[in-house]
Scaffold this active site. Sequence first.
Site, PDB file in Angstrom:
ATOM      1  N   GLY A 101       0.956  -1.625   0.069  1.00 31.32           N
ATOM      2  CA  GLY A 101       0.180   0.104  -0.128  1.00 31.32           C
ATOM      3  C   GLY A 101       0.616   1.133  -0.117  1.00 31.32           C
ATOM      4  O   GLY A 101       0.432   2.171  -0.340  1.00 31.32           O
ATOM      5  N   GLU A 145       3.822  -6.600   1.718  1.00 31.94           N
ATOM      6  CA  GLU A 145       3.872  -6.844   0.497  1.00 31.94           C
ATOM      7  C   GLU A 145       3.528  -5.810  -0.024  1.00 31.94           C
ATOM      8  O   GLU A 145       2.822  -5.642  -1.111  1.00 31.94           O
ATOM      9  CB  GLU A 145       1.834  -7.741   0.486  1.00 31.94           C
ATOM     10  N   GLY A 193       3.838  -3.371  -3.561  1.00 29.62           N
ATOM     11  CA  GLY A 193       3.508  -4.081  -5.474  1.00 29.62           C
ATOM     12  C   GLY A 193       4.301  -2.533  -5.809  1.00 29.62           C
ATOM     13  O   GLY A 193       5.389  -1.848  -6.615  1.00 29.62           O
ATOM     14  N   ARG A 218      -4.500   3.714 -15.981  1.00 29.15           N
ATOM     15  CA  ARG A 218      -4.456   3.759 -14.808  1.00 29.15           C
ATOM     16  C   ARG A 218      -5.438   5.644 -14.869  1.00 29.15           C
ATOM     17  O   ARG A 218      -6.722   6.158 -13.858  1.00 29.15           O
ATOM     18  CB  ARG A 218      -3.824   3.739 -13.902  1.00 29.15           C
ATOM     19  N   CYS A 271     -11.858   4.269 -28.998  1.00 26.14           N
ATOM     20  CA  CYS A 271     -13.041   5.268 -29.456  1.00 26.14           C
ATOM     21  C   CYS A 271     -14.050   5.436 -28.134  1.00 26.14           C
ATOM     22  O   CYS A 271     -15.032   5.071 -28.258  1.00 26.14           O
ATOM     23  CB  CYS A 271     -13.600   4.512 -30.234  1.00 26.14           C
TER      24      CYS A 271
END
Length: 450
Positions: free
Chosen positions: A266, A300, A302, A339, A371
């Site tokens: 996080g 953890e 990422g 994103r 589109c």
Amino acid sequence: MAAPLSATAGPEPDPDFAELVAARPHLSANAFDGLTVEEVPLARIAEAVGTPTWVYSAGALRRRARALRAALDGAGLRASIHYAVKANGNLAVLRVLAAEGLGADVVSEGELRAARAAGVPGSAIVFSGVGKTERELRLALAEDIFQINAESAEELEAVSALAASLGRTARVALRVNPDVDARTHAKITTGRSENKFGVPIADAPALYARMAALPGIEPVGVAVHIGSQITAGVSAFRAAYARLGELVRELRAAGLPLQRVDCGGGLGIPYRDEPAPLPEALAGAIRHGLGDLGLPVMLEPGRWIAGPAGVLLASVVVQKQGAARRFVVLDAAMNDLLRPAMYEAWHGILPVSPRALVAPCSPADVVGPVCETGDTFARGRALPALDPGALVALLDAGAYGAVMSSTYNMRPLAAEVLVDGARFAVVRDRQDHAALLAGMRVPHWLEDAP
Ligand code: LLP
């Protein structure tokens, strides 16, 4: 380099090109080669591989893994880092991180197989996720992985029954939902009571006791993960770890065994120039809440490891002037980097050529060819004139970039390249159009239809 700019979307001016480069040590720009990753000019990669292409810096991955490790060591924590494969599961990326001694956090059979294929031993793999299938659990047991994070009473029973029937023992941690607001985007908040993740912390003592009584399960501890891209200080981490620490004390008082605590991922990164907590602050929050338990902790991460280490290299297809706005249309789109469309995320955009890096800027909307109006990477961004063929790099695309790509609009998946010093290699081929159609077929009763 150019010192933009006047018109911006936000209240504060965007960082200029020089500031964006300076904040990312694996990037540099010079008058001969333009924008460069480590020692490889991006123009060379575009020439060799084409665009759009994801470009990852092995050096940045290593440096970030080491910085995180140093922060945890510096806080006196016994910690293992399990890189969240969901952020970027390219085998070369996983290999770099495995060589740095990182384990893996996986959430699917595919990620488990990728981690193993990249050389991560089963003994360093943790399996998270709210909906592990029986097939996935079987594989996890066959690989004798380090830990399964169970997220419901139902899952505990299922893991127990399966492990017992296979004559195996699953090392299981209970993921609790601490009901803490991570103050991040609603779509990536995971630790509120209304989120689907984990078991309510109030139910944890009874469930942990149940877990300890079940056959086929070795209860190894508790886990939390409260959300992603957490940048608003570390108070949410502190609150979550404090609650977890209390829970551990309560479980111990009940005579239940614990071997470790999984602190989740996080930690956010500055995409624009927003202040983001350093790993030292995260380590401090862990020590504050859990340091006196005498237990090893797991992390953890990422995004913090992989995000800044990658760019999406794209070419301009056309620059067009609308009634009110200039549009720069790239050959990359929302199917590549989702994103901005999904979370309104801000990604830095740098021109690659030495001339464009110092040319005068004016506002432009940077869009893809898909589109949908949502296929917009940036609005009102200060950029120079960009003719067809000009290269741009979308920054901080190393995490939740390629892994979230799709083939929407029948667009093939982009190539991936790893840069390591002066070397680079294609680490995922660009998908070809034959591969896009492979596997689809017209049923026989339609074959002869007019
Ligand atoms: N552990 C668990 C159980 C997770 O669910 C996640 C991320 C992580 C670790 C790693 O979190 P990180 O350190 O990367 O924040 N697609 C979104 C992010 C989704 C994160 C999902 N879970 C984005 O592009 O921002």
